[in-house]
Design an enzyme around this catalytic site. Sequence first.
Site, PDB file in Angstrom:
ATOM      1  N   HIS A  58      -6.951  -5.680  -0.791  1.00 18.41           N
ATOM      2  CA  HIS A  58      -5.829  -5.500  -0.647  1.00 18.41           C
ATOM      3  C   HIS A  58      -4.488  -6.129   0.101  1.00 18.41           C
ATOM      4  CE1 HIS A  58      -4.112  -1.418  -0.726  1.00 18.41           C
ATOM      5  NE2 HIS A  58      -4.460  -1.107   0.956  1.00 18.41           N
TER       6      HIS A  58
ATOM      7  N   SER B 215       0.920  -1.354   0.193  1.00 17.70           N
ATOM      8  CA  SER B 215       0.295  -0.231   0.295  1.00 17.70           C
ATOM      9  C   SER B 215       0.381   1.737   0.218  1.00 17.70           C
ATOM     10  CB  SER B 215      -0.782  -0.174   1.353  1.00 17.70           C
ATOM     11  OG  SER B 215      -1.820   0.573   0.609  1.00 17.70           O
TER      12      SER B 215
ATOM     13  N   ASP C 131      -9.107  -5.842  -5.076  1.00 19.33           N
ATOM     14  CA  ASP C 131      -8.079  -4.514  -4.388  1.00 19.33           C
ATOM     15  C   ASP C 131      -8.516  -3.386  -4.507  1.00 19.33           C
ATOM     16  OD1 ASP C 131      -6.089  -3.293  -3.044  1.00 19.33           O
ATOM     17  OD2 ASP C 131      -4.498  -4.906  -4.518  1.00 19.33           O
TER      18      ASP C 131
END
Length: 313
Positions: A277, A110, A250
């Site tokens: 994610h 991320s 995601d």
Amino acid sequence: MSTVDETRVPFRSGHTWVRITRPDAPHEGALPLIVLHGGPGFSHDYLRSLAELADTTGRTVVHYDQYGCGRSTHEPDAPADFWTPELFVEEFHTVLAALGIERAHVLGQSWGGMLGAEIAVLRPANVASLQICNSPAAMDLWSQAAAALREELPTEVREALERHEADGSYDDPEYLAASREYDRRHVVRMDPTPQDYLDSVANVDADPTVYHTMNGPNEFHVIGTMRDWTIIDRLPRIEVPTLVLAGEFDEAQPITWQPFAEHIPGARSVVIADASHCSHLEKPEEFRAIVTEFLAGADRLADPDTATTEVSA
């Protein structure tokens, strides 16, 4: 079995907390792996399962809580312009220097992938490869993807989000419940939610300074200082082997990560089916297998004369 040590590295006016996992049987030429957590403002906890790569790949794995996060020094009164990508790039190099790491692989998840790209575009000698996991190349693309995903939410959920965003009541229970529905679909598709993830969330809740300043109140309403961030025009500068990874569901939809694959020379991209994610939590064996294969190839490409597998605490 691996051995685990914790240490603190002096940084700015405080310290960075570091966790070092060493394999019992190091593999010759296996460079250390540095894991960069997301947020900005989370902690390493939700990624700590990646420490298993120490034994399975015979390499040292280093996690650390970024400045202002988790067990590292907090600066709740720092001005907004204190929290910049440059701060965290500086911290990365400070940690590696303190540990005596001359060269390493970097895995960022991320925001951690965004940070990894910020590091790699500068072509530092201490980065041997880059793994960008579940990350956007520009925050406007992230916001576009979030808007599209929000359209798929039930009407009452969308209306609750819009109503509370209009008046800034982000801590209203109705808004928080609507936010959790988004997270359930696109952040962690697991019931119950893994404790590692909950531990990172608890750290953000205890001090949301970095997350709220740089990102905003949640994953899909980006109003912080990073809202205009982009690295797309700088991506061709990255010269190290690069893996781009995302999940099928995601919140980092293809529109967000495709620029990495398109503009980093030789980059390879992989999408993990039926994951979102936190692909590493939802599909841990598949995630680690992909990473292991990539690292083995990157080790072979690295100059063995610069390999450093002994890491000081």
